[in-house]
Design a protein around this motif. Structure first.
Motif, PDB file in Angstrom:
ATOM      1  N   PHE A 265       0.803  -1.230   0.000  1.00  0.00           N
ATOM      2  CA  PHE A 265       0.000   0.000   0.000  1.00  0.00           C
ATOM      3  C   PHE A 265       0.835   1.278   0.000  1.00  0.00           C
ATOM      4  N   LEU A 266       2.169   1.152   0.034  1.00  0.00           N
ATOM      5  CA  LEU A 266       3.012   2.355   0.035  1.00  0.00           C
ATOM      6  C   LEU A 266       2.831   3.145  -1.257  1.00  0.00           C
ATOM      7  N   LYS A 267       2.654   4.458  -1.105  1.00  0.00           N
ATOM      8  CA  LYS A 267       2.531   5.348  -2.255  1.00  0.00           C
ATOM      9  C   LYS A 267       3.648   6.388  -2.195  1.00  0.00           C
ATOM     10  N   TRP A 268       3.858   7.061  -3.302  1.00  0.00           N
ATOM     11  CA  TRP A 268       4.936   8.055  -3.353  1.00  0.00           C
ATOM     12  C   TRP A 268       4.698   9.218  -2.389  1.00  0.00           C
ATOM     13  N   LYS A 269       3.444   9.400  -1.986  1.00  0.00           N
ATOM     14  CA  LYS A 269       3.154  10.469  -1.008  1.00  0.00           C
ATOM     15  C   LYS A 269       3.760  10.159   0.357  1.00  0.00           C
ATOM     16  N   HIS A 270       4.110   8.877   0.576  1.00  0.00           N
ATOM     17  CA  HIS A 270       4.704   8.486   1.865  1.00  0.00           C
ATOM     18  C   HIS A 270       6.199   8.770   1.930  1.00  0.00           C
ATOM     19  N   ILE A 271       6.772   9.219   0.816  1.00  0.00           N
ATOM     20  CA  ILE A 271       8.193   9.578   0.774  1.00  0.00           C
ATOM     21  C   ILE A 271       8.305  11.096   0.771  1.00  0.00           C
ATOM     22  N   LYS A 272       8.831  11.674   1.834  1.00  0.00           N
ATOM     23  CA  LYS A 272       8.983  13.122   1.931  1.00  0.00           C
ATOM     24  C   LYS A 272      10.284  13.455   2.654  1.00  0.00           C
ATOM     25  N   ASP A 273      11.065  14.343   2.039  1.00  0.00           N
ATOM     26  CA  ASP A 273      12.292  14.852   2.677  1.00  0.00           C
ATOM     27  C   ASP A 273      13.210  13.730   3.156  1.00  0.00           C
ATOM     28  N   GLY A 274      13.354  12.720   2.325  1.00  0.00           N
ATOM     29  CA  GLY A 274      14.273  11.634   2.648  1.00  0.00           C
ATOM     30  C   GLY A 274      13.807  10.714   3.754  1.00  0.00           C
ATOM     31  N   ARG A 275      12.488  10.732   4.035  1.00  0.00           N
ATOM     32  CA  ARG A 275      11.939   9.876   5.084  1.00  0.00           C
ATOM     33  C   ARG A 275      10.742   9.098   4.543  1.00  0.00           C
ATOM     34  N   LEU A 276      10.516   7.959   5.174  1.00  0.00           N
ATOM     35  CA  LEU A 276       9.331   7.146   4.857  1.00  0.00           C
ATOM     36  C   LEU A 276       8.375   7.269   6.034  1.00  0.00           C
ATOM     37  N   THR A 277       7.172   7.764   5.765  1.00  0.00           N
ATOM     38  CA  THR A 277       6.167   7.953   6.800  1.00  0.00           C
ATOM     39  C   THR A 277       4.853   7.332   6.349  1.00  0.00           C
ATOM     40  N   TYR A 278       4.353   6.389   7.128  1.00  0.00           N
ATOM     41  CA  TYR A 278       3.099   5.730   6.745  1.00  0.00           C
ATOM     42  C   TYR A 278       2.404   5.188   7.990  1.00  0.00           C
ATOM     43  N   SER A 279       1.137   4.832   7.842  1.00  0.00           N
ATOM     44  CA  SER A 279       0.353   4.270   8.938  1.00  0.00           C
ATOM     45  C   SER A 279       0.380   2.750   8.830  1.00  0.00           C
ATOM     46  N   MET A 280       0.798   2.074   9.900  1.00  0.00           N
ATOM     47  CA  MET A 280       0.895   0.621   9.903  1.00  0.00           C
ATOM     48  C   MET A 280      -0.493  -0.006  10.022  1.00  0.00           C
ATOM     49  N   GLY A 281      -0.794  -0.892   9.075  1.00  0.00           N
ATOM     50  CA  GLY A 281      -2.131  -1.479   9.019  1.00  0.00           C
ATOM     51  C   GLY A 281      -2.482  -2.319  10.220  1.00  0.00           C
ATOM     52  N   LYS A 282      -1.510  -3.038  10.798  1.00  0.00           N
ATOM     53  CA  LYS A 282      -1.799  -3.946  11.907  1.00  0.00           C
ATOM     54  C   LYS A 282      -2.159  -3.197  13.178  1.00  0.00           C
ATOM     55  N   ASP A 284      -2.285   0.483  13.246  1.00  0.00           N
ATOM     56  CA  ASP A 284      -2.747   1.831  12.897  1.00  0.00           C
ATOM     57  C   ASP A 284      -1.831   2.908  13.470  1.00  0.00           C
ATOM     58  N   LYS A 285      -0.607   2.509  13.883  1.00  0.00           N
ATOM     59  CA  LYS A 285       0.358   3.475  14.395  1.00  0.00           C
ATOM     60  C   LYS A 285       1.139   4.095  13.240  1.00  0.00           C
ATOM     61  N   GLN A 286       1.608   5.316  13.466  1.00  0.00           N
ATOM     62  CA  GLN A 286       2.398   6.011  12.467  1.00  0.00           C
ATOM     63  C   GLN A 286       3.859   5.571  12.562  1.00  0.00           C
ATOM     64  N   LYS A 287       4.450   5.247  11.426  1.00  0.00           N
ATOM     65  CA  LYS A 287       5.867   4.890  11.403  1.00  0.00           C
ATOM     66  C   LYS A 287       6.610   5.933  10.574  1.00  0.00           C
ATOM     67  N   LEU A 382      10.942  -0.506  15.189  1.00  0.00           N
ATOM     68  CA  LEU A 382       9.935  -1.545  14.979  1.00  0.00           C
ATOM     69  C   LEU A 382       8.525  -1.046  15.272  1.00  0.00           C
ATOM     70  N   ALA A 383       8.434   0.193  15.758  1.00  0.00           N
ATOM     71  CA  ALA A 383       7.148   0.833  16.092  1.00  0.00           C
ATOM     72  C   ALA A 383       6.427   0.099  17.220  1.00  0.00           C
ATOM     73  N   HIS A 384       7.192  -0.371  18.212  1.00  0.00           N
ATOM     74  CA  HIS A 384       6.589  -0.952  19.406  1.00  0.00           C
ATOM     75  C   HIS A 384       6.127   0.160  20.336  1.00  0.00           C
ATOM     76  N   SER A 385       4.973  -0.028  20.940  1.00  0.00           N
ATOM     77  CA  SER A 385       4.458   1.007  21.843  1.00  0.00           C
ATOM     78  C   SER A 385       4.986   0.835  23.267  1.00  0.00           C
TER      79      SER A 385
END
Length: 416
Positions: A265-282, A284-287, A382-385
């Protein structure tokens, strides 16, 4: 009035495909009535010496255990009807057996429940519920909730654990204990919902007789950085399917183990300023993670000047518009294909460890720990809470620490 109940292969009713129906013969005063079990088998599969102690009337078929259990349950039901209706005749017994058309069947209800989960966007629970519904129907037939006993649930777990001989002669291994646990959790959810709706008198899962299969602690598998390097170094034809699969796996690794569905589901909108930012489906946390040079190199193969922010990065999902559920189904089928190709990569790289896509996540954690990176950093990557989650995650990989220490000890031999 004495009633005799006998499983019976009706040889005079051979079907067009050469099978024979199995009935229960209910005999009173030298006259009998037949009740169909809806089971059809080859004549050679019938065991004339089968009995109610061993439940062994049918043999040499993958569903033999399930069918024998079904015969036994119908026999029990006939006895229940006789006990509750003193002096009842054989024809009335058959009528009562057939008088359950208004009862809700477990399989039908489970499929309806699964579709509701699907409508709610819960694709994996939907799929898992359908799988266990199929397994239970194979074992028990399409029976009602009140026909299920705690003993039957225990038998079902044993049935799942057994190896099964398939029709072509090969052996299908029984389910792993953890798979059985997962199946029973989903089946229990179906029964719990049905109980709330008044579809059964008692929930057999709540009985002390029911014994849940114990979950087995399993160590996480992970690749070493040398094995990861061997995959990276493989000479593959650019643009080939296996070349793409390696890119997916390595991009996941260099970004702290992206789960496959999230990757699709990664789209090019998730790439900004040399970073990958997206919402984890499992969760729903932001990575949010810095793109390393190896990850940027992989992206360079896929970036096209015609791409927009809304385009998928990797060519896994179709460009056409689909529902979220449709996309998730496609991602699931693609995940199976990718895992098969990863096995090819494993062989080509000379790696013994069975590789699946999720191993990229474990491998990143192993590599980060070996490099001495902090627990907090690894947990954030790993985006552990919770810190405890990361501690347990690394504890499951602790056998690799022992490997490293052993190698260090051997390498120091002879040194002063």
């Amino acid at each position: 009035m004495k009633t005799t109940i006998t499983p019976y292969l009706l040889k005079r009713r051979k079907t067009a495909d050469g099978l024979y129906p199995v009935y229960l013969r209910i005999t009173q005063n030298r006259s009998y009535s037949l009740y169909s079990t809806e089971i059809y088998i080859e004549k050679s599969m019938w065991n004339k010496k089968g009995n109610f102690i061993n439940r062994n009337w049918i043999k040499d078929h993958p569903s033999a255990d399930a069918w024998n259990n079904k015969i036994f349950r119908i026999w029990n039901e006939i006895n229940r009807i006789i006990d509750e209706n003193e002096g009842i005749g054989r024809k009335e017994i058959v009528e009562k057996l057939n008088d359950d058309t208004d009862s809700v069947k477990i399989y039908d209800y489970a499929l309806q429940h699964a579709e509701k989960l699907n409508d709610e966007g819960k694709f994996h629970p939907h799929k898992q519920t359908k799988v266990v519904a199929e397994k239970f129907k194979e074992y028990a037939g399409n029976i009602t909730f009140d026909e299920v006993t705690p003993h039957m649930l225990n038998d079902f777990q044993e049935y799942l654990a057994k190896d099964k001989k398939l029709e072509e002669g090969s052996i299908k291994e029984g389910n792993h204990p953890n798979t059985i646990v997962s199946n029973m959790v989903k089946l229990k959810a179906v029964f719990k919902k049905a109980m709330k709706e008044g579809l059964m008198k008692e929930n057999p899962f709540d009985s002390s007789v029911y014994e849940q299969t114990k979950k087995v602690d399993t160590k996480k598998k992970a690749l070493s950085i040398e094995q990861i390097q061997s995959i990276e170094d493989l000479k593959l034809e650019e643009g080939s399917q296996i070349w793409h699969v390696r890119n997916y796996f390595m991009f996941s690794f260099w970004n702290a183990g992206i789960r496959f569905t999230d990757l699709t589901f990664l789209k090019w909108k998730h790439i900004k300023d040399g970073r990958l930012t997206y919402s984890m489906g499992k969760t729903d946390k932001q990575k949010d993670i810095l793109l390393t040079e190896p990850a940027k190199e992989i992206l360079s193969y896929y970036k096209d000047e015609t791409d927009t922010d809304q385009d998928f990065i990797f060519p896994i999902l179709p460009d056409k518009k689909m529902t979220v559920t449709g996309y998730k189904k496609k991602a699931s089928s693609q995940n199976a294909i990718v895992n098969e190709k990863l096995k090819d990569l494993q062989k080509m790289a000379g790696i013994d460890t069975n590789i699946s896509f999720h191993i990229s996540r474990h491998s990143f954690a192993r590599w980060a720990k070996a490099k001495g990176l902090s627990l907090d950093f690894i947990g954030k990557a790993l985006a552990h809470s919770k810190r405890a989650t990361t501690e347990q995650y690394l504890e499951d990989l602790s056998e690799y620490d022992a490997d490293s220490e052993l190698e260090r000890l051997v390498n120091s031999r002879g040194q002063k």
